[in-house]
Design an enzyme around this catalytic site. Sequence first.
Site, PDB file in Angstrom:
ATOM      1  N   HIS A  65      -0.236  -5.262  -6.015  1.00  0.00           N
ATOM      2  CA  HIS A  65      -0.568  -6.172  -4.926  1.00  0.00           C
ATOM      3  C   HIS A  65       0.198  -7.488  -5.009  1.00  0.00           C
ATOM      4  CE1 HIS A  65      -2.944  -9.050  -2.571  1.00  0.00           C
ATOM      5  NE2 HIS A  65      -3.304  -8.001  -1.852  1.00  0.00           N
ATOM      6  N   ASP A  66       1.145  -7.687  -4.076  1.00  0.00           N
ATOM      7  CA  ASP A  66       1.802  -8.981  -3.829  1.00  0.00           C
ATOM      8  C   ASP A  66       2.479  -9.599  -5.047  1.00  0.00           C
ATOM      9  OD1 ASP A  66       0.790  -8.609  -1.318  1.00  0.00           O
ATOM     10  OD2 ASP A  66      -0.270 -10.509  -1.213  1.00  0.00           O
ATOM     11  N   LYS A 121       2.190  -6.566   4.475  1.00  0.00           N
ATOM     12  CA  LYS A 121       0.815  -6.979   4.771  1.00  0.00           C
ATOM     13  C   LYS A 121       0.791  -8.395   5.331  1.00  0.00           C
ATOM     14  CE  LYS A 121      -1.979  -8.031   1.263  1.00  0.00           C
ATOM     15  NZ  LYS A 121      -2.079  -9.489   0.995  1.00  0.00           N
ATOM     16  N   GLY A 127      -6.694 -11.177  -2.665  1.00  0.00           N
ATOM     17  CA  GLY A 127      -6.151  -9.918  -2.178  1.00  0.00           C
ATOM     18  C   GLY A 127      -6.574  -8.707  -2.976  1.00  0.00           C
TER      19      GLY A 127
END
Length: 227
Positions: A34-35, A120, A153
């Site tokens: 994630h990110d 996203k 997130g």
Amino acid sequence: MAIPSINPYEIPRGPFPARVNWTLDAHRSALLIHDMQRYFIDAYQRDQEPMATALPNMVRIREACRRAGVPVVYTAQPGDQHPSRRGILADFWGKGLVSGRDEDIVPELEPNDGDIRVTKWRYSGFQRTDLRQLLGHHGRDQLIVVGVYAHMGCMISATEAFMSDVKPFFVIDAMGDFSREEHQMAGEYIGKRAGLVVSADQVTETLSAAAQSRGDRMHTVSSGIIR
């Protein structure tokens, strides 16, 4: 605006609440990274906690997933070529990433051609994306969650996975956050309400066993063809 520098802190180790006794299955799971973009990771001192532990744990989980045949999914936010799509996110975080270097995944986790990339626009990797459909396409109903930030997130993506009947495995020591308190809160929330909090060691042990089994099967098939 740049993310302010994040002071070093020790990753919380638990114990965390555990309301379920799910078993991670390499044939049913996918990995969500994630990110992990330079824009976010530049705020950390990489040789200090939490990133000194979290980033190597992400790398070894990613490698274990590849060996076990587990799909690897990256979420990443876009740069300023789409400022209008940030909407009210800009009220909290400004204009966000600048096109170019900010958008890059950190070198240690650079995606392969076979990995899945999801653009996203909000905290959750499921919002305004086809992530749920991608998991269904690959026959996956478990999600290993790593990355940043644990209480935003990562936690919200894990919760939305739960609400989509996908079981999240929240790898507490393969995440970074703003502070130990927020990191701790994320683990407690997921354990109580939406998933199973696990360690990187637990995940890699399970995936390594699956990779060994996979290798044994492939060797058997190959040997059969040769004969």
